[in-house]
Design an enzyme around this catalytic site. Structure first.
Site, short mmCIF file in Angstrom:
data_model
loop_
_atom_site.label_atom_id
_atom_site.label_comp_id
_atom_site.label_asym_id
_atom_site.label_seq_id
_atom_site.Cartn_x
_atom_site.Cartn_y
_atom_site.Cartn_z
N SER A 84 14.32 -30.09 -39.29
CA SER A 84 13.21 -29.16 -39.54
C SER A 84 13.59 -27.76 -39.08
CB SER A 84 11.93 -29.61 -38.84
OG SER A 84 12.01 -29.43 -37.45
N GLY B 103 11.56 -24.06 -38.26
CA GLY B 103 10.34 -23.27 -38.17
C GLY B 103 10.66 -21.82 -37.88
N GLU C 278 10.28 -20.30 -35.08
CA GLU C 278 10.79 -20.10 -33.73
C GLU C 278 11.99 -20.97 -33.38
OE1 GLU C 278 9.93 -17.97 -31.21
OE2 GLU C 278 8.71 -16.94 -32.69
N LEU D 229 14.88 -24.46 -34.56
CA LEU D 229 15.46 -25.45 -35.45
C LEU D 229 15.54 -26.76 -34.69
CD1 LEU D 229 16.90 -22.57 -36.22
CD2 LEU D 229 18.29 -24.01 -37.70
N LYS E 168 16.62 -29.40 -29.90
CA LYS E 168 15.78 -28.29 -30.35
C LYS E 168 16.43 -26.99 -29.89
CE LYS E 168 11.06 -26.49 -30.37
NZ LYS E 168 9.64 -26.75 -30.01
N ASP F 32 -0.49 -26.68 -31.57
CA ASP F 32 -0.10 -26.88 -32.97
C ASP F 32 -0.32 -28.35 -33.31
OD1 ASP F 32 0.86 -26.41 -35.52
OD2 ASP F 32 2.97 -26.52 -34.95
#
Length: 296
Positions: free
Chosen positions: A22, A24, A26, A28, A61, A177
């Protein structure tokens, strides 16, 4: 652009196979088969970490640098956000609120190495709450005997999700979120329980939370209500035919944990007071959301 970012993270974790899962605004998120300390693919004897559910797949992340920011400011921001996310996850672990266990961190380079929760569903997708419901919806279309509006397992999982969020909020922690994609379902085999009769064993799901990049600490009913509203809207947008039922079960679980006997009488009263404030605020948030929808 993605290739450049992958090359960048490879500088910080050299010779580590990475599969991007994924991306986003901010961060990866990558999947890897390599543990930073143990070689689980080796035939040599090693010590498995008892805290990890998965010893074959791990998550990395990575918060990439932002070229439009001054390098020193960028370093401070990324480092601060990474530290904040890790602290939040450690607090969750201490409270036994299900989330990935952290394996390793590199704050200066914005890296969190953690365990991979969940499994693959029969259709090959990861077992997020959203994907699981989508899978069941597809099964319902093929098998008329399946009815998600009256399914004991779906009701139980939704209530467990609500309880999980309730425990988060009772500790004045906000996800930030809270979508159905950021809730992972982990299979639990009752055969692993020694008290369970092997003939009556079954598999059920326990929910866990992931992705705490926007998390915060707050005791405000408004912040908790917004968390709940975000999840309500996510379910409405992806599972519209079942949203009322699913969201109803979620709130049942949320209420159950506030009334739970695991708390003493004083905490029970406090929990009921917090619940009342949050639900009242949720109604206000829903009203604001409807007004925005009407006004476009």
């Amino acid at each position: 652009m993605t290739d450049h970012l992958i090359a960048k993270v490879q500088e910080h974790v050299p010779n580590i196979p990475l599969k991007i899962i994924s991306q986003g605004a901010e961060a990866l998120v990558f999947e890897t088969s390599v543990h930073p300390y143990y070689n689980y693919n080796s035939s040599e004897k090693h010590h498995e970490s008892p805290s990890l559910h998965n010893h074959t797949t791990f998550i990395i992340k990575y918060r990439p640098t932002k070229p439009y920011r001054h390098p020193k400011i960028d370093l401070q921001i990324n480092k601060s956000r990474t530290i904040g996310e890790v602290k939040f996850m450690y607090k969750l672990s201490k409270l036994n609120i299900a989330c990935p266990n952290i394996i390793s961190t590199d704050f200066n380079n914005g890296i969190i190495w953690m365990e991979c929760l969940g499994s693959k569903l029969p259709n090959g997708t990861i077992s997020s709450f959203k994907n699981w419901l989508w899978y069941l919806e597809s099964q319902e279309k093929e098998d008329p005997s399946i009815n998600l509006h009256d399914d004991d397992q779906v009701e139980l999982v939704c209530q467990k999700v609500g309880q999980l969020i309730g425990r988060l909020h009772l500790n004045d922690m906000i996800h930030g979120d809270l979508t159905s994609s950021n809730i992972i379902l982990t299979e639990v085999d009752t055969k692993k329980n020694e008290d369970t009769d092997a003939n009556n064993s079954s598999v059920y799901f326990e929910p866990a939370l992931i992705d705490f990049g926007l998390s915060s600490f707050s005791g405000l009913a408004e912040d908790k209500a917004v968390d709940l509203y975000v999840l309500e809207r996510a379910i409405l947008s992806t599972h519209s035919n079942y949203a009322d039922k699913l969201n109803g079960w979620l709130l049942e679980g949320y209420q159950q944990i506030h009334d739970s006997i695991e708390f003493n009488k004083t905490k029970q009263q406090l929990g009921k007071s917090k619940l009342k404030d949050t639900i009242k605020r949720l109604e206000d948030v829903r009203l604001r959301g409807r007004k925005r929808s009407m006004l476009g």
